[in-house]
Design a protein around this motif. Structure first.
Motif, PDB file in Angstrom:
ATOM      1  N   TYR A  29      78.110 -24.634  38.915  1.00 26.83           N
ATOM      2  CA  TYR A  29      76.516 -24.399  39.169  1.00 26.83           C
ATOM      3  C   TYR A  29      75.684 -24.438  38.885  1.00 26.83           C
ATOM      4  O   TYR A  29      75.628 -24.945  37.426  1.00 26.83           O
ATOM      5  CB  TYR A  29      77.077 -22.735  39.291  1.00 26.83           C
ATOM      6  CG  TYR A  29      78.319 -21.904  39.361  1.00 26.83           C
ATOM      7  CD1 TYR A  29      77.914 -21.450  40.144  1.00 26.83           C
ATOM      8  CD2 TYR A  29      79.663 -22.215  38.519  1.00 26.83           C
ATOM      9  CE1 TYR A  29      79.525 -20.889  41.191  1.00 26.83           C
ATOM     10  CE2 TYR A  29      80.762 -21.845  39.757  1.00 26.83           C
ATOM     11  CZ  TYR A  29      80.033 -20.605  40.296  1.00 26.83           C
ATOM     12  OH  TYR A  29      81.944 -20.442  41.766  1.00 26.83           O
ATOM     13  N   HIS A  30      74.539 -24.225  39.752  1.00 25.61           N
ATOM     14  CA  HIS A  30      72.548 -24.439  38.468  1.00 25.61           C
ATOM     15  C   HIS A  30      72.568 -23.548  37.640  1.00 25.61           C
ATOM     16  O   HIS A  30      73.548 -22.323  37.396  1.00 25.61           O
ATOM     17  CB  HIS A  30      72.052 -23.826  39.938  1.00 25.61           C
ATOM     18  CG  HIS A  30      71.463 -25.225  40.547  1.00 25.61           C
ATOM     19  ND1 HIS A  30      70.554 -25.616  39.876  1.00 25.61           N
ATOM     20  CD2 HIS A  30      71.432 -25.849  41.768  1.00 25.61           C
ATOM     21  CE1 HIS A  30      69.928 -27.140  40.624  1.00 25.61           C
ATOM     22  NE2 HIS A  30      70.494 -26.503  41.483  1.00 25.61           N
ATOM     23  N   GLU A  31      71.970 -24.143  36.733  1.00 23.53           N
ATOM     24  CA  GLU A  31      72.280 -22.959  35.940  1.00 23.53           C
ATOM     25  C   GLU A  31      71.489 -21.519  35.852  1.00 23.53           C
ATOM     26  O   GLU A  31      72.078 -20.490  35.107  1.00 23.53           O
ATOM     27  CB  GLU A  31      71.335 -23.314  34.366  1.00 23.53           C
ATOM     28  CG  GLU A  31      71.239 -24.844  33.638  1.00 23.53           C
ATOM     29  CD  GLU A  31      73.172 -24.295  32.457  1.00 23.53           C
ATOM     30  OE1 GLU A  31      72.786 -23.337  31.999  1.00 23.53           O
ATOM     31  OE2 GLU A  31      73.696 -24.900  32.569  1.00 23.53           O
ATOM     32  N   ASP A  32      71.130 -21.329  36.914  1.00 21.86           N
ATOM     33  CA  ASP A  32      70.105 -19.888  37.805  1.00 21.86           C
ATOM     34  C   ASP A  32      70.922 -19.819  38.746  1.00 21.86           C
ATOM     35  O   ASP A  32      70.134 -18.712  39.795  1.00 21.86           O
ATOM     36  CB  ASP A  32      68.557 -20.061  37.973  1.00 21.86           C
ATOM     37  CG  ASP A  32      68.725 -21.241  39.041  1.00 21.86           C
ATOM     38  OD1 ASP A  32      69.195 -22.049  39.325  1.00 21.86           O
ATOM     39  OD2 ASP A  32      66.648 -21.194  39.339  1.00 21.86           O
ATOM     40  N   VAL A 101      75.675 -25.348  43.687  1.00 20.95           N
ATOM     41  CA  VAL A 101      75.813 -24.056  43.819  1.00 20.95           C
ATOM     42  C   VAL A 101      74.963 -23.474  42.992  1.00 20.95           C
ATOM     43  O   VAL A 101      74.400 -23.467  42.302  1.00 20.95           O
ATOM     44  CB  VAL A 101      77.041 -23.818  43.751  1.00 20.95           C
ATOM     45  CG1 VAL A 101      76.865 -22.036  44.191  1.00 20.95           C
ATOM     46  CG2 VAL A 101      78.484 -24.772  44.237  1.00 20.95           C
ATOM     47  N   GLY A 102      74.367 -23.486  43.858  1.00 17.09           N
ATOM     48  CA  GLY A 102      72.788 -22.081  43.945  1.00 17.09           C
ATOM     49  C   GLY A 102      72.976 -20.255  43.992  1.00 17.09           C
ATOM     50  O   GLY A 102      72.513 -19.885  43.225  1.00 17.09           O
ATOM     51  N   TYR A 103      74.186 -20.564  44.667  1.00 15.76           N
ATOM     52  CA  TYR A 103      73.808 -19.126  45.998  1.00 15.76           C
ATOM     53  C   TYR A 103      75.456 -18.895  46.221  1.00 15.76           C
ATOM     54  O   TYR A 103      76.291 -19.637  46.777  1.00 15.76           O
ATOM     55  CB  TYR A 103      72.937 -18.797  46.369  1.00 15.76           C
ATOM     56  CG  TYR A 103      72.940 -16.706  46.688  1.00 15.76           C
ATOM     57  CD1 TYR A 103      73.031 -16.197  45.829  1.00 15.76           C
ATOM     58  CD2 TYR A 103      74.677 -15.948  47.507  1.00 15.76           C
ATOM     59  CE1 TYR A 103      72.024 -14.644  45.769  1.00 15.76           C
ATOM     60  CE2 TYR A 103      74.056 -14.529  47.586  1.00 15.76           C
ATOM     61  CZ  TYR A 103      73.076 -14.343  46.863  1.00 15.76           C
ATOM     62  OH  TYR A 103      73.615 -12.550  47.183  1.00 15.76           O
ATOM     63  N   GLU A 104      76.305 -17.947  45.666  1.00 18.06           N
ATOM     64  CA  GLU A 104      77.223 -18.010  46.219  1.00 18.06           C
ATOM     65  C   GLU A 104      78.800 -16.085  46.640  1.00 18.06           C
ATOM     66  O   GLU A 104      77.513 -15.675  45.739  1.00 18.06           O
ATOM     67  CB  GLU A 104      78.885 -18.293  45.270  1.00 18.06           C
ATOM     68  CG  GLU A 104      80.281 -18.461  45.096  1.00 18.06           C
ATOM     69  CD  GLU A 104      81.553 -18.760  44.568  1.00 18.06           C
ATOM     70  OE1 GLU A 104      82.154 -19.123  44.719  1.00 18.06           O
ATOM     71  OE2 GLU A 104      81.058 -18.480  43.372  1.00 18.06           O
ATOM     72  N   THR A 105      78.674 -16.312  47.539  1.00 21.24           N
ATOM     73  CA  THR A 105      79.495 -15.158  47.904  1.00 21.24           C
ATOM     74  C   THR A 105      80.942 -15.404  47.841  1.00 21.24           C
ATOM     75  O   THR A 105      81.245 -16.007  48.686  1.00 21.24           O
ATOM     76  CB  THR A 105      78.846 -14.521  48.971  1.00 21.24           C
ATOM     77  OG1 THR A 105      77.457 -14.560  48.930  1.00 21.24           O
ATOM     78  CG2 THR A 105      79.016 -12.909  49.529  1.00 21.24           C
ATOM     79  N   GLN A 106      81.676 -13.704  47.257  1.00 19.12           N
ATOM     80  CA  GLN A 106      83.170 -14.092  48.067  1.00 19.12           C
ATOM     81  C   GLN A 106      83.238 -12.756  48.096  1.00 19.12           C
ATOM     82  O   GLN A 106      82.772 -11.837  47.630  1.00 19.12           O
ATOM     83  CB  GLN A 106      83.311 -14.025  45.977  1.00 19.12           C
ATOM     84  CG  GLN A 106      83.424 -16.235  45.407  1.00 19.12           C
ATOM     85  CD  GLN A 106      84.478 -15.670  44.055  1.00 19.12           C
ATOM     86  OE1 GLN A 106      85.134 -14.594  43.759  1.00 19.12           O
ATOM     87  NE2 GLN A 106      84.434 -17.164  44.152  1.00 19.12           N
TER      88      GLN A 106
END
Length: 126
Positions: A29-32, A101-106
């Protein structure tokens, strides 16, 4: 980042998730980064917050990856997440930027019994 490199990073991530290795699990993951759970309406911002949210979760978790598909900056993983032995079928959609990864949806779904009305049309998948 090549597709092969991303696939290896995803495999490392999911293996670490299954092993409860919270440090390796969150290297992807990215820090943000942002993690979104549509069913609960939760949005968690930042790698450290994502990691802590998983660390404080009290259930014993096991991950079984069914398949990983994607290319470029968009990847989808289908997996079974068992909390204390109770399975939930899940899909993770990860959007990469700059190799992380900048954005993840689960999305999560509970198992259900097959409908008798279509029993003659289907085969049981394990």
């Amino acid at each position: 980042m090549s597709d092969r490199t991303v696939r290896l990073a995803l495999e490392r991530h999911w293996n670490a998730s299954d092993a409860n290795d919270f440090n390796v699990e969150h290297e992807i993951y990215h820090e943000d980064a942002v993690l979104y759970y549509p069913q609960s309406g939760e949005r968690i911002r930042g790698r450290r917050n994502i990691q802590e949210s998983r660390f404080v979760q009290p259930n014993k978790k096991r991950f079984t990856v069914r398949r990983i598909i994607g290319s470029g900056d968009l990847w989808v993983t289908e997996f079974v997440l068992a909390y204390d032995g109770v399975p939930s079928y899940a899909v993770s959609i990860m959007e990469f930027r700059e190799g992380l990864v900048g954005y993840e949806t689960q999305y999560f779904a509970d198992p259900f019994d097959p409908a008798p009305s279509r029993a003659h049309l289907v085969e049981r998948a394990g």
